[in-house]
Scaffold this active site. Sequence first.
Site, PDB file in Angstrom:
ATOM      1  N   GLY A  48     -23.608   6.176  92.564  1.00 49.49           N
ATOM      2  CA  GLY A  48     -25.076   6.286  92.655  1.00 49.49           C
ATOM      3  C   GLY A  48     -25.496   6.331  94.120  1.00 49.49           C
ATOM      4  O   GLY A  48     -26.400   5.612  94.541  1.00 49.49           O
ATOM      5  N   SER A  50     -26.749   8.799  96.164  1.00 51.66           N
ATOM      6  CA  SER A  50     -27.551   9.888  96.737  1.00 51.66           C
ATOM      7  C   SER A  50     -28.980   9.508  97.099  1.00 51.66           C
ATOM      8  O   SER A  50     -29.627  10.245  97.862  1.00 51.66           O
ATOM      9  CB  SER A  50     -27.567  11.066  95.760  1.00 51.66           C
ATOM     10  OG  SER A  50     -28.022  10.629  94.497  1.00 51.66           O
ATOM     11  N   THR A  51     -29.501   8.446  96.540  1.00 57.74           N
ATOM     12  CA  THR A  51     -30.895   8.057  96.823  1.00 57.74           C
ATOM     13  C   THR A  51     -30.989   6.528  96.825  1.00 57.74           C
ATOM     14  O   THR A  51     -30.044   5.837  96.443  1.00 57.74           O
ATOM     15  CB  THR A  51     -31.878   8.598  95.727  1.00 57.74           C
ATOM     16  OG1 THR A  51     -31.402   8.151  94.454  1.00 57.74           O
ATOM     17  CG2 THR A  51     -31.983  10.104  95.726  1.00 57.74           C
ATOM     18  N   GLU A  75     -26.869  15.058  90.719  1.00 60.74           N
ATOM     19  CA  GLU A  75     -27.995  15.722  91.375  1.00 60.74           C
ATOM     20  C   GLU A  75     -27.944  17.229  91.155  1.00 60.74           C
ATOM     21  O   GLU A  75     -26.896  17.773  90.792  1.00 60.74           O
ATOM     22  CB  GLU A  75     -27.980  15.418  92.882  1.00 60.74           C
ATOM     23  CG  GLU A  75     -28.057  13.940  93.221  1.00 60.74           C
ATOM     24  CD  GLU A  75     -29.410  13.303  92.898  1.00 60.74           C
ATOM     25  OE1 GLU A  75     -30.381  14.038  92.613  1.00 60.74           O
ATOM     26  OE2 GLU A  75     -29.488  12.059  92.920  1.00 60.74           O
ATOM     27  N   ASP A 111     -21.354  13.197  85.994  1.00 60.72           N
ATOM     28  CA  ASP A 111     -21.793  12.045  85.213  1.00 60.72           C
ATOM     29  C   ASP A 111     -20.844  10.854  85.420  1.00 60.72           C
ATOM     30  O   ASP A 111     -19.730  10.845  84.887  1.00 60.72           O
ATOM     31  CB  ASP A 111     -21.846  12.453  83.733  1.00 60.72           C
ATOM     32  CG  ASP A 111     -22.336  11.319  82.863  1.00 60.72           C
ATOM     33  OD1 ASP A 111     -22.715  10.257  83.408  1.00 60.72           O
ATOM     34  OD2 ASP A 111     -22.335  11.493  81.627  1.00 60.72           O
ATOM     35  N   TYR A 225     -32.497  -6.899  89.816  1.00 62.10           N
ATOM     36  CA  TYR A 225     -33.835  -7.287  90.273  1.00 62.10           C
ATOM     37  C   TYR A 225     -34.330  -8.459  89.438  1.00 62.10           C
ATOM     38  O   TYR A 225     -34.024  -8.565  88.254  1.00 62.10           O
ATOM     39  CB  TYR A 225     -34.805  -6.093  90.142  1.00 62.10           C
ATOM     40  CG  TYR A 225     -36.179  -6.415  90.659  1.00 62.10           C
ATOM     41  CD1 TYR A 225     -36.369  -6.739  91.998  1.00 62.10           C
ATOM     42  CD2 TYR A 225     -37.283  -6.422  89.806  1.00 62.10           C
ATOM     43  CE1 TYR A 225     -37.625  -7.073  92.478  1.00 62.10           C
ATOM     44  CE2 TYR A 225     -38.540  -6.746  90.280  1.00 62.10           C
ATOM     45  CZ  TYR A 225     -38.700  -7.078  91.621  1.00 62.10           C
ATOM     46  OH  TYR A 225     -39.941  -7.415  92.096  1.00 62.10           O
ATOM     47  N   TYR A 235     -40.221  -6.421  83.039  1.00 60.82           N
ATOM     48  CA  TYR A 235     -38.926  -6.267  83.707  1.00 60.82           C
ATOM     49  C   TYR A 235     -37.920  -7.325  83.252  1.00 60.82           C
ATOM     50  O   TYR A 235     -37.097  -7.073  82.389  1.00 60.82           O
ATOM     51  CB  TYR A 235     -39.088  -6.252  85.249  1.00 60.82           C
ATOM     52  CG  TYR A 235     -37.868  -5.646  85.884  1.00 60.82           C
ATOM     53  CD1 TYR A 235     -37.831  -4.301  86.239  1.00 60.82           C
ATOM     54  CD2 TYR A 235     -36.705  -6.390  86.058  1.00 60.82           C
ATOM     55  CE1 TYR A 235     -36.675  -3.722  86.753  1.00 60.82           C
ATOM     56  CE2 TYR A 235     -35.543  -5.823  86.573  1.00 60.82           C
ATOM     57  CZ  TYR A 235     -35.543  -4.494  86.925  1.00 60.82           C
ATOM     58  OH  TYR A 235     -34.389  -3.932  87.419  1.00 60.82           O
ATOM     59  N   LYS A 244     -29.820  -6.340  82.781  1.00 59.79           N
ATOM     60  CA  LYS A 244     -29.484  -6.975  84.061  1.00 59.79           C
ATOM     61  C   LYS A 244     -28.808  -8.340  83.843  1.00 59.79           C
ATOM     62  O   LYS A 244     -27.911  -8.712  84.588  1.00 59.79           O
ATOM     63  CB  LYS A 244     -30.738  -7.126  84.933  1.00 59.79           C
ATOM     64  CG  LYS A 244     -31.316  -5.791  85.408  1.00 59.79           C
ATOM     65  CD  LYS A 244     -30.325  -5.010  86.264  1.00 59.79           C
ATOM     66  CE  LYS A 244     -30.934  -3.776  86.898  1.00 59.79           C
ATOM     67  NZ  LYS A 244     -29.949  -2.936  87.592  1.00 59.79           N
TER      68      LYS A 244
END
Length: 398
Positions: A48, A50-51, A75, A111, A225, A235, A244
């Site tokens: 993960g 790329s951003t 992407e 993927d 988070y 959340y 999470k």
Amino acid sequence: MIIKPKIRGFICTTAHPEGCAAHVQEQIDFVRSQGPLRDMPARVLVIGSSTGYGLASRIVPAFGGKAATIGVFFEKPGEEGKTGSAGWYNSVAFERAAHAEGLYAKSINGDAFSDAVKEQVIGLIKQDLGTVDCVIYSLASPRRTHPRTGVVHHSTLKPNGGTFTAKTVNTDKGVVSEISIEPANEQEQRDTVAVMGDEDWQMWIDALNQAGVLAPNATTVAYSYLGPRVTWDIYRNGTIGLAKEDLEATAHRMDAQLHPQGGRAFVSINKALVTQASSAIPVVPLYISMLYKVMKARGLHEGCIEQITRLFKDRLYNGAQPQPDDAGRIRVDDWEMRPDVQSEVETLWEQATTENLNELTDIAGYRAEFLRLFGFGLPGVDYEKESDPVQPLPSGQA
Ligand code: NAD
């Protein structure tokens, strides 16, 4: 072509290659400004990458510690007359900058949930690096095709238990309103855990370990988070929170699994930030707009790159200790969760309306940050100039 932002709800369907490169360069410059970090991992895999948090997790070890990096992401490359995704252009820019520095950097676009991509990554590590000594797991995805059953699981952002009603903002229009979200059913809960829970992280670590490409003393970290009470129903106590919790429980088991060979596994609780993933969550953008206002006023504001620099520098490497909380989690959300910060956000939360949104919150900062994710609004970039949407990855590994 001349590339302008095209915003549809909480996504921008265009991205600017030179703008994304400038955004990546700003992050590289920040890391360089911190000076070299000590005892950094030498060969890093970021899943993960790329951003958002994952991109920062690739930049920090590369430019703070000269690490070789392999990045995995999903992407879209650009085509003639059609822009690619921001994560594609970020990855092109990252590789260019890393190669210019003489650093190894290759990427796999596919993927990450699939066995095929895991095998591809293992093959690449064997061929080029031998082993990896740090694995960062930073996926945020709306769906996962299960590699064993073929079932496509979709994640949902819903409360568990009862209907949740709270303030939210349409970030585009600047309208504050109440939103009511019906609770998830058990299937939706299970599906969200299947996408965002622990199973895939564990599959990655098992696959790397079994293939002998995980260095014995490797560190692996997945991101999570927690956040304040105003976001809990959607959340932490919602479907994503179940996923999470799962991830956090797995970190303990994984740590016990890796410990005998000298490795370690953690979950790091990071700060709420504008990313493509967080902008899709109801309520959260309003909270982030207030949090930015309060943290900027106190000189505590951080973006992904500052957060991940602190994670590597003050918790994981550089002679630092992880300083886990009672539940064993690394906390780089510590400044966000400071009681003085949260008490001010709570006051703003009560007061915010459409009319006072600009004054009470940093909605302007939120919007600017959102556009920057797609390469818009970066200083020094001429947005009236022709830009080529076709930008191949320098490593050619896509
Ligand atoms: P993001 O949307 O910026 O990045 C998601 C990454 O996952 C991208 O690189 C994307 O290409 C990749 N990806 C998605 N599906 C994929 C697939 N099937 N195969 C390969 N790659 C895939 O998200 P982010 O906000 O940086 O989130 C990363 C992690 O950090 C998540 O676990 C998130 O819960 C956590 N986190 C986010 C925040 C926040 O406020 N943004 C706060 C704390 C923790």
